[in-house]
Every structure is written in C-alpha cells, then in structure tokens.
Write a protein that holds these residues in place. Structure first.
Motif, PDB file in Angstrom:
ATOM      1  N   ILE A 185       0.835  -1.201   0.000  1.00  0.00           N
ATOM      2  CA  ILE A 185       0.000   0.000   0.000  1.00  0.00           C
ATOM      3  C   ILE A 185       0.874   1.258   0.000  1.00  0.00           C
ATOM      4  O   ILE A 185       0.662   2.178  -0.779  1.00  0.00           O
ATOM      5  N   CYS A 186       1.862   1.284   0.894  1.00  0.00           N
ATOM      6  CA  CYS A 186       2.656   2.511   1.061  1.00  0.00           C
ATOM      7  C   CYS A 186       3.750   2.622   0.005  1.00  0.00           C
ATOM      8  O   CYS A 186       3.886   3.658  -0.643  1.00  0.00           O
ATOM      9  N   GLU A 191       5.536   2.969  -7.443  1.00  0.00           N
ATOM     10  CA  GLU A 191       5.555   2.045  -8.592  1.00  0.00           C
ATOM     11  C   GLU A 191       5.374   2.727  -9.959  1.00  0.00           C
ATOM     12  O   GLU A 191       6.186   2.484 -10.848  1.00  0.00           O
ATOM     13  N   PRO A 192       4.343   3.565 -10.140  1.00  0.00           N
ATOM     14  CA  PRO A 192       4.185   4.132 -11.486  1.00  0.00           C
ATOM     15  C   PRO A 192       5.323   5.058 -11.908  1.00  0.00           C
ATOM     16  O   PRO A 192       5.426   5.402 -13.083  1.00  0.00           O
ATOM     17  N   TYR A 193       6.174   5.460 -10.971  1.00  0.00           N
ATOM     18  CA  TYR A 193       7.251   6.393 -11.281  1.00  0.00           C
ATOM     19  C   TYR A 193       8.615   5.712 -11.430  1.00  0.00           C
ATOM     20  O   TYR A 193       9.607   6.359 -11.735  1.00  0.00           O
ATOM     21  N   LEU A 194       8.663   4.397 -11.164  1.00  0.00           N
ATOM     22  CA  LEU A 194       9.949   3.694 -11.227  1.00  0.00           C
ATOM     23  C   LEU A 194      10.367   3.436 -12.672  1.00  0.00           C
ATOM     24  O   LEU A 194       9.536   3.129 -13.523  1.00  0.00           O
TER      25      LEU A 194
ATOM     26  N   GLU B 145      -2.486  -3.295 -14.088  1.00  0.00           N
ATOM     27  CA  GLU B 145      -2.671  -4.647 -13.535  1.00  0.00           C
ATOM     28  C   GLU B 145      -3.728  -4.671 -12.435  1.00  0.00           C
ATOM     29  O   GLU B 145      -3.928  -3.665 -11.739  1.00  0.00           O
ATOM     30  N   ALA B 146      -4.358  -5.819 -12.268  1.00  0.00           N
ATOM     31  CA  ALA B 146      -5.415  -5.977 -11.260  1.00  0.00           C
ATOM     32  C   ALA B 146      -4.916  -5.575  -9.870  1.00  0.00           C
ATOM     33  O   ALA B 146      -5.612  -4.889  -9.120  1.00  0.00           O
ATOM     34  N   ARG B 151      -4.736  -1.863  -5.186  1.00  0.00           N
ATOM     35  CA  ARG B 151      -3.949  -0.959  -4.351  1.00  0.00           C
ATOM     36  C   ARG B 151      -4.515   0.465  -4.393  1.00  0.00           C
ATOM     37  O   ARG B 151      -4.709   1.107  -3.356  1.00  0.00           O
ATOM     38  N   LEU B 152      -4.841   0.932  -5.595  1.00  0.00           N
ATOM     39  CA  LEU B 152      -5.406   2.278  -5.746  1.00  0.00           C
ATOM     40  C   LEU B 152      -6.670   2.446  -4.913  1.00  0.00           C
ATOM     41  O   LEU B 152      -6.853   3.454  -4.231  1.00  0.00           O
ATOM     42  N   VAL B 153      -7.544   1.465  -4.994  1.00  0.00           N
ATOM     43  CA  VAL B 153      -8.823   1.540  -4.286  1.00  0.00           C
ATOM     44  C   VAL B 153      -8.586   1.537  -2.774  1.00  0.00           C
ATOM     45  O   VAL B 153      -9.152   2.348  -2.040  1.00  0.00           O
ATOM     46  N   ASN B 154      -7.688   0.661  -2.315  1.00  0.00           N
ATOM     47  CA  ASN B 154      -7.436   0.577  -0.873  1.00  0.00           C
ATOM     48  C   ASN B 154      -6.729   1.819  -0.340  1.00  0.00           C
ATOM     49  O   ASN B 154      -7.064   2.323   0.733  1.00  0.00           O
TER      50      ASN B 154
END
Lengths: 216, 216
Positions: A185-186, A191-194, B145-146, B151-154
């Motif tokens: 979560i944290c 991730e999207p920036y790596l 990805e699923a 993760r986004l929702v949580n």
C-alpha cells in the motif's frame, strides 16, 4: 532489563492491547507484580501515565532512527527506500497504540505533539531529498513535476500514520500477510514512477519478502 | 427543524469542536437551552450519546449517498470521480468528529462498526467497477494490472478515512486551501494512470476549483 525498562515495556504492551485510556498505573503494577511504591520510585511525577507515553514515543523515534541509519545507503537503488519502510513498519506495529489514537494522544500530550510536528517536517524533507536523488540516479523516471513529488511525500506520510488503524479494522490479515499488504500500500505509491530496472528490483524485493519466513 | 433535528445538529457541532468523549448530554441541553426532560423525550434510551453518535453516522452516510447520486454519471470522463470526492469531502468535514476518533468510535459503537465495515466493502466494489469502466472508456490508461487497481482503491479509502486527522494537525491550511490540498492528495492517486485527454480534464477541474469562491 532494569525495572524502569520493564515498566515501559509492560506499559507499551498494555497500551497496545487495551488502549492508552483504559490502562491505569495499577494495571501496570499488577502486570509486573510490583508495588505502587516501586513504580513511583521510577516515575515520581504526578502525571505518571503521561510521562510513560512520552518516554515510549521518544523510544519509538529512537528505534526507528537507529534501524534506518543501519541500512546501507545505496542511492542508485530502490532497496534503501523499501528497507527503510520495512523497519518503520516493524517499529510502528510494536508501538501501534500511538497510531490507533494519534489525534487524542497528540492533543493530550503537548511535548509529544511538538516533537511529532517537528519530526514529520524532517521526515518530509528527507523523503523529498531521497526522491530527488532517485530521479538523478535513474531510479525514478525523469520529468516528475515538483507538485507530484510534494503529493507523493505527503500521501506517503498520511499512509504511514494511518495504516495501523486500517490493520485493526481488517483483522483477517495477520502476520506476514498483513505486513506485505501494507508495505505494498505505502511503497506502491512509487511504482508508477519507477524506471524499468528499478521496477524489476522492486518486484524482486517483494518476491523475496513473500518467500522469507517472518515473525510479524 | 424539529427539536430532535436540533439536538442532532447541536451534538454534531459540539462533537466536532470538543470531541465525542468530552461532550455530555448536559452540554447539549445547555447549548440548546432545553431541559433534560425535553432531551429525554426525543432520546429516551439509557445510552443517549451512543444513540446520537449512531444517528449522526447514519445521517452522514445518507447525505453522502444522496449527494453522490445527484452527480450526472458520465462514464467517459474523470469529472464524476472528482465531483464525487468533492461531495464526500464536504460531508466528511461536516462530521469530522467521526474521523478524528475513528478507531475509538468504531470500537465503542458496535452498530456503527457493522455498518462501517459493510459500507467500506461496498465503496470498494463501486470504486473498482468505476476504475474498470474508466479503462474501457479510455479515461485511464490500458494495461493497469489488477493488483494496481486493488492498491489504488485501498489507498484511496485509507486517505479518505484519515485526511481529517492530517488536516487538524496542519491548522495553517484552512478553508478552500485545505479543501483543494486534500482533493489533490486523494484524487491525485489517479494522475499517473490518466490518459492525455483525461489529464487535461483533471487539470482544468482543479484550475476551476482554484478560481471559484468557496465556503469550506
């Protein structure tokens, strides 16, 4: 372990299970089978519980700093970021009472609030510097806007301060599963920036976590 | 406004400023200049405060649902997502006492906890469906990805539940500035996943917010 240390340790465990408000000095004495006199020798002040909570808060910060300082700092890898969070999560869980009632504890402990507010400023500065370095070293993609950095750092901090409550509300996740869930979560914010190589490192780190046995 | 409504309204405001624990039935009576008898006529139960807190929680959910249902649902635009959050933030601030002591309130109000846990499950389902639709409609990039969705929702939910505490700890941000700051924190999660046209819509929405006068 000195008696003072034992008192702090027993208080921490009682606070974690019963909540700070419910626990009395008598409960702590009973837990340790000591007399109120022995207790007062180590905590002579009127506001004994307040002093204990403040001592525990300082201990927690000390433990976090010590553990994070011991991680080899490799600025060209996302591993330092992940390992820092791992240590942070382990210590935060150990002192979870603090996060479960963050708002009340800060508002009833002026000294903790002052340290806390100073500390989150410092953490934010350090996080921003690390992210900037990560762009220079190619860990993060180039061209991330300043306001995106700002947002990432602030969101990360909010999640670090609130995951413990979320964990209590979802008791179906325990132990290693809980740990990996909140690490995801944290840390997943990045991730999207790596960049491609960092994403591979990131994924390998989580695969290794999954495979390791762990007491948490 | 009926007296029952006035009692709920006065309680909500006292809870927001003083905290649920500190406020007594007497305080609520004093605030409204009514007798304990009038109060008891409307809340005859033994656990008057518990009943009020539970009523307020249900009112809050009702207000959120009503306001969100009134937003025109346009599945090919990120505006629905942004407008829903706007309404959510307005209502959450109105009932902020609930979020400032979320953990304590849930643990001392079994009925609220049951509704809350059911409600966050439902919200999660709805959010996941909306995001999936957004991929189909080209609002979000293809190929997410699923586990990223999950993760986004949580993360979004954790931020929605914890921004009120963060706001209290940063009193330098008030009014519209506070509102836009937390809209950015929560809605910004989607930013790296938006397609070009949606990102332009997203940015125009925030520019319009900045330009609008707003009481918050």
């Amino acid at each position: 372990m000195t008696l003072k240390e034992k008192i702090l340790e027993a208080s921490r465990e009682l606070f974690n299970t019963e909540g700070v408000k419910k626990v009395t000095v008598r409960d702590i004495c009973n837990q340790l089978k000591i007399s109120p006199g022995s207790f007062s020798y180590h905590f002579p002040d009127k506001d004994k519980k307040e002093k204990i909570v403040t001592s525990l808060y300082k201990m927690m910060l000390g433990e976090i700093m010590e553990l994070v300082a011991a991680i080899p700092r490799d600025d060209a890898s996302v591993i330092y970021f992940l390992e820092s969070h791992k240590q942070l999560f382990i210590v935060q869980k150990k002192y979870k009472f603090f996060y479960l009632n963050l708002f009340d504890i800060l508002n009833s402990h002026a000294e903790i609030k002052a340290i806390y507010l100073q500390n989150i400023q410092m953490e934010r500065q350090m996080a921003k510097q690390l992210l900037e370095l990560y762009v220079q070293k190619g860990v993060l993609k180039a061209g991330i806007e300043a306001r995106q950095f700002e947002r990432l750092v602030n969101v990360g901090q909010m999640l670090n301060n609130s995951w413990a409550i979320d964990a209590e509300l979802h008791p179906q996740r325990t132990g290693k599963e809980q740990f990996i869930y909140y690490m995801n979560i944290c840390c997943g914010l990045l991730e999207p920036y790596l960049t491609e190589p960092s994403l591979a490192e990131y994924q390998a780190y989580f695969e290794a976590l999954e495979a390791q046995p762990m007491n948490y």
